[in-house]
Design a protein around this motif. Structure first.
Motif, PDB file in Angstrom:
ATOM      1  N   LYS A 184      -2.748   5.638  -7.808  1.00  0.00           N
ATOM      2  CA  LYS A 184      -3.676   6.655  -7.320  1.00  0.00           C
ATOM      3  C   LYS A 184      -3.689   7.892  -8.220  1.00  0.00           C
ATOM      4  N   THR A 185      -2.511   8.338  -8.640  1.00  0.00           N
ATOM      5  CA  THR A 185      -2.481   9.563  -9.460  1.00  0.00           C
ATOM      6  C   THR A 185      -3.191   9.320 -10.791  1.00  0.00           C
ATOM      7  N   ARG A 186      -3.032   8.096 -11.314  1.00  0.00           N
ATOM      8  CA  ARG A 186      -3.692   7.797 -12.591  1.00  0.00           C
ATOM      9  C   ARG A 186      -5.196   7.620 -12.418  1.00  0.00           C
ATOM     10  N   GLY A 195       0.816  -1.207   0.000  1.00  0.00           N
ATOM     11  CA  GLY A 195       0.000   0.000   0.000  1.00  0.00           C
ATOM     12  C   GLY A 195       0.848   1.254   0.000  1.00  0.00           C
ATOM     13  N   LEU A 196       2.070   1.159  -0.553  1.00  0.00           N
ATOM     14  CA  LEU A 196       2.980   2.306  -0.508  1.00  0.00           C
ATOM     15  C   LEU A 196       3.387   2.782  -1.896  1.00  0.00           C
ATOM     16  N   GLY A 197       4.198   1.979  -2.582  1.00  0.00           N
ATOM     17  CA  GLY A 197       4.853   2.459  -3.800  1.00  0.00           C
ATOM     18  C   GLY A 197       3.946   2.431  -5.013  1.00  0.00           C
ATOM     19  N   THR A 198       3.570   1.219  -5.410  1.00  0.00           N
ATOM     20  CA  THR A 198       2.833   1.055  -6.646  1.00  0.00           C
ATOM     21  C   THR A 198       1.449   1.680  -6.558  1.00  0.00           C
ATOM     22  N   ARG A 256      -7.017   9.001 -10.133  1.00  0.00           N
ATOM     23  CA  ARG A 256      -7.629  10.296  -9.857  1.00  0.00           C
ATOM     24  C   ARG A 256      -7.975  11.007 -11.166  1.00  0.00           C
ATOM     25  N   ALA A 282       0.526   4.224  -4.848  1.00  0.00           N
ATOM     26  CA  ALA A 282       0.586   5.690  -4.899  1.00  0.00           C
ATOM     27  C   ALA A 282       0.619   6.163  -6.346  1.00  0.00           C
ATOM     28  N   ILE A 283       1.357   5.412  -7.189  1.00  0.00           N
ATOM     29  CA  ILE A 283       1.396   5.738  -8.627  1.00  0.00           C
ATOM     30  C   ILE A 283       0.019   5.503  -9.243  1.00  0.00           C
ATOM     31  N   LEU A 328     -11.023   8.491  -2.839  1.00  0.00           N
ATOM     32  CA  LEU A 328      -9.981   7.579  -3.318  1.00  0.00           C
ATOM     33  C   LEU A 328      -8.886   7.449  -2.267  1.00  0.00           C
ATOM     34  N   ASP A 329      -8.558   6.198  -1.917  1.00  0.00           N
ATOM     35  CA  ASP A 329      -7.498   5.964  -0.944  1.00  0.00           C
ATOM     36  C   ASP A 329      -6.561   4.861  -1.411  1.00  0.00           C
ATOM     37  N   VAL A 330      -5.301   4.917  -0.902  1.00  0.00           N
ATOM     38  CA  VAL A 330      -4.370   3.820  -1.171  1.00  0.00           C
ATOM     39  C   VAL A 330      -4.341   2.913   0.059  1.00  0.00           C
ATOM     40  N   THR A 331      -4.142   1.629  -0.165  1.00  0.00           N
ATOM     41  CA  THR A 331      -4.085   0.722   0.974  1.00  0.00           C
ATOM     42  C   THR A 331      -3.451  -0.611   0.570  1.00  0.00           C
ATOM     43  N   PHE A 370       0.363  -0.634 -14.496  1.00  0.00           N
ATOM     44  CA  PHE A 370       0.033   0.506 -13.642  1.00  0.00           C
ATOM     45  C   PHE A 370       0.440   1.841 -14.259  1.00  0.00           C
TER      46      PHE A 370
END
Lengths: 464, 93
Positions: free
Chosen positions: B19-21, B11-14, B23, B16-17, B35-38, B74
């Motif tokens: 998430k931007t896409r 729920g950190l690196g990939t 969004r 987060a990337i 929208l959340d990362v986890t 991704f």
């Protein structure tokens, strides 16, 4: 005066400073007002969650340390990046935040000026590297702007250098140059690739056979941490003996105590992860937004799981041989007078898996196995040597787990002990390396293949 | 309001990337979303309408009430835009 004092107080508070970093990032990335407000708040709260998780984790880690020292007479260390970074925030929180923010700027400037156009988007690793440099430079007494600038130059340079060094291997794995490796286990990945190319045959890929699905629960980091810690705590509870553990437990049943502490460890790591996630979840998108505007042709350097789909079987093989390498290396730590580095499952899974993929690309199934093993050896010995450069944090029963944190920390710590001038020289050397590497080693550039294509078509047209 | 998760191993690196896409893709559809990362464990314990993740992790998310969408690449904005559009249309129908 009161206002000034208030400002000073608020700017020396690490959580506020990290929030400020997110605020600046979001403003520069032109986020909407609600996004700016929630992003900033979430970052600050994430930082506070991080501290809470650290306290829970220490509560579980201390008895393990006692069990290991009573049982074996050694300092026991479970390398877990999230844990050591959370602990480091108490003394180096403001420095970490400052270095992190400046390191993003250094990365952008270097990606713009040098031929290594990599933008490092694995935010939590930037956070960890910032904490590492803050600690290894800070423990010798260097502080203030000198600490911030040298830390940021070192962190920002390795954010460009490591993806560049991994690029020749990444081309073999992905077949292109659209993504770079942005994970600070890269020294071990490249070692895995090199060793893999010597021992195996890339034609005999790991992907020709399947690994049982049941092993995939290791992808769930909470479960794998819990399972591994149960084993570790129970082994050392047995070695320390029920008498010692009963005393630690305050008279309660020693085995129940060991089990609950092992699961508490996993709980602590998970809480810290929630905190890190809240910090990174806001800062990374902002950074990406800024970098895509300033350096449109940059190549993103991404977290290691990005290569896992290219060779999922190699991931499992690399993970298994990495743990094996860690266990074999453990035998040598005591006799060499080093702390006992206990294999942490999270670093072994992610970096062992990455090493497996690199090894497979260069040397097939034997390459993957050898690559994972090399990674396991490196992430056992290197963290053991790193401890001496971390001051009081070197006695914390946890430390940085991945290869690049270890080597950067060892060199930086060594320079830092020799004096502030050498830290500046080391930072300058790394910055210079980003310029020189881009010029001298064209293969490290992100557009090597396309340039070659152009060069050959130019040659053809000349010949024609 | 639909609740969306971007899920990866830690729920950190990939994620987060991702998430931007996501969004950008979600904004384009015009829906009201959160929208959340986890990570996979957390995603199982929470209510969501849509989960975007990799093939390996999708397996473990089958029991949830959310619609799980597998993203192959991704980095590929087109794939993500397409899959977000389809998923939103399906949810709204």
């Amino acid at each position: 005066m009161a206002v000034l004092e208030f400002l000073q107080e608020i700017l020396s508070n690490a959580s506020i400073l990290v929030g400020l970093l997110a605020l600046i990032g979001l403003l520069v990335a032109r986020a909407s007002l609600p996004d700016v407000v929630t992003g900033t708040l979430k970052t600050i709260i994430g930082f506070l969650i991080l501290g809470g998780g650290a306290n829970i984790l220490i509560g579980a880690l201390d008895p393990l340390g006692t069990m290991i020292s009573e049982g074996l007479g050694l300092q026991g260390v479970v390398p877990t990046n999230e844990a050591i970074v959370a602990l480091a925030q108490e003394d180096f929180g403001a420095e970490t935040a400052g270095i992190m923010g400046l390191a993003f700027v250094v990365n952008l400037v270097l990606a713009r000026l040098t031929r290594l156009r990599y933008v490092f988007l694995t935010g939590h690793h930037v956070f960890f590297m910032a904490a590492l440099t803050a600690v290894t430079i800070g423990v010798t007494g260097m502080e203030g702007w000198q600490l911030l600038i040298t830390g940021a130059l070192i962190t920002g340079s390795v954010m460009v250098l490591m993806p560049a060094i991994a690029m020749p291997f990444m081309r073999r794995i992905t077949g292109g140059e659209e993504i770079a490796m942005g994970h600070f286990g890269t020294l071990a990945y490249c070692a895995a690739g090199l060793v893999g190319s010597k021992v195996g045959d890339p034609e005999k890929s790991t992907e020709d056979f399947q690994v049982p699905r049941s092993l995939s629960f290791f992808r769930d980091s909470l479960v794998s941490t819990a399972v591994a810690m149960l084993i570790v705590y129970l082994i050392f509870a047995i070695l320390a003996g029920p008498a010692v553990v009963t005393e630690l437990a305050g008279g309660a049943n020693p085995w129940v105590f060991a089990i609950v502490q092992a699961l508490t460890f996993a709980a602590g790591v998970w809480i810290i992860l929630v905190g890190v996630r809240m910090i990174i979840g806001e800062i990374v998108p902002a950074f990406e937004g800024i970098s895509s505007r300033l350096i449109p042709n940059a190549v993103p350097a991404l977290d290691v799981p990005i290569v896992f789909p290219y060779a999922p079987t190699a991931v499992i093989i690399g993970f298994a041989t990495s743990v094996l390498g860690g266990l074999v290396s453990m035998i040598f730590l005591g006799p060499l007078g080093l702390a006992l580095i206990i294999p942490g499952m999270v670093p072994h899974f992610f970096t062992g898996g990455g090493a497996g993929v690199f090894g497979n690309a260069m040397g097939g199934r034997w390459g993957a196995a050898a690559g994972g093993f090399v990674n396991g050896v490196l992430i056992t010995f290197l963290p053991a040597f790193l401890l001496q450069y971390m001051g009081e944090l070197g006695f914390a029963n946890t430390t940085f787990g991945d290869a690049d944190f270890a080597w950067v920390g060892i060199v930086t710590g060594f320079m830092s002990e020799a004096g502030p001038a050498l830290v500046w020289i080391w930072a300058a050397v790394l910055v210079a390396a980003t310029f020189v590497f881009g010029m001298v080693f064209p293969k490290l550039r992100p557009d090597y293949l396309t340039q070659q294509g152009q060069a050959s078509s130019e040659a053809e047209s000349v010949a024609g | 309001m639909i609740r969306v998760f971007a899920v990866c191993g830690m729920g950190l690196g990939t994620s987060a990337i991702l998430k931007t896409r996501l969004r950008a893709a979600l904004d384009a559809t015009g829906v009201d979303y959160m929208l959340d990362v986890t990570d996979a464990s957390a995603a199982r314990g929470q209510q969501a309408d849509l989960i975007f993740t990799s093939a390996e992790l999708a397996e473990g998310l089958k029991g949830t009430s959310a619609k799980v969408v597998v993203v192959k690449n991704f980095m590929d904005r087109e794939e993500i835009n397409q899959k977000v559009k389809e998923a939103i249309e399906e949810l709204q129908s």
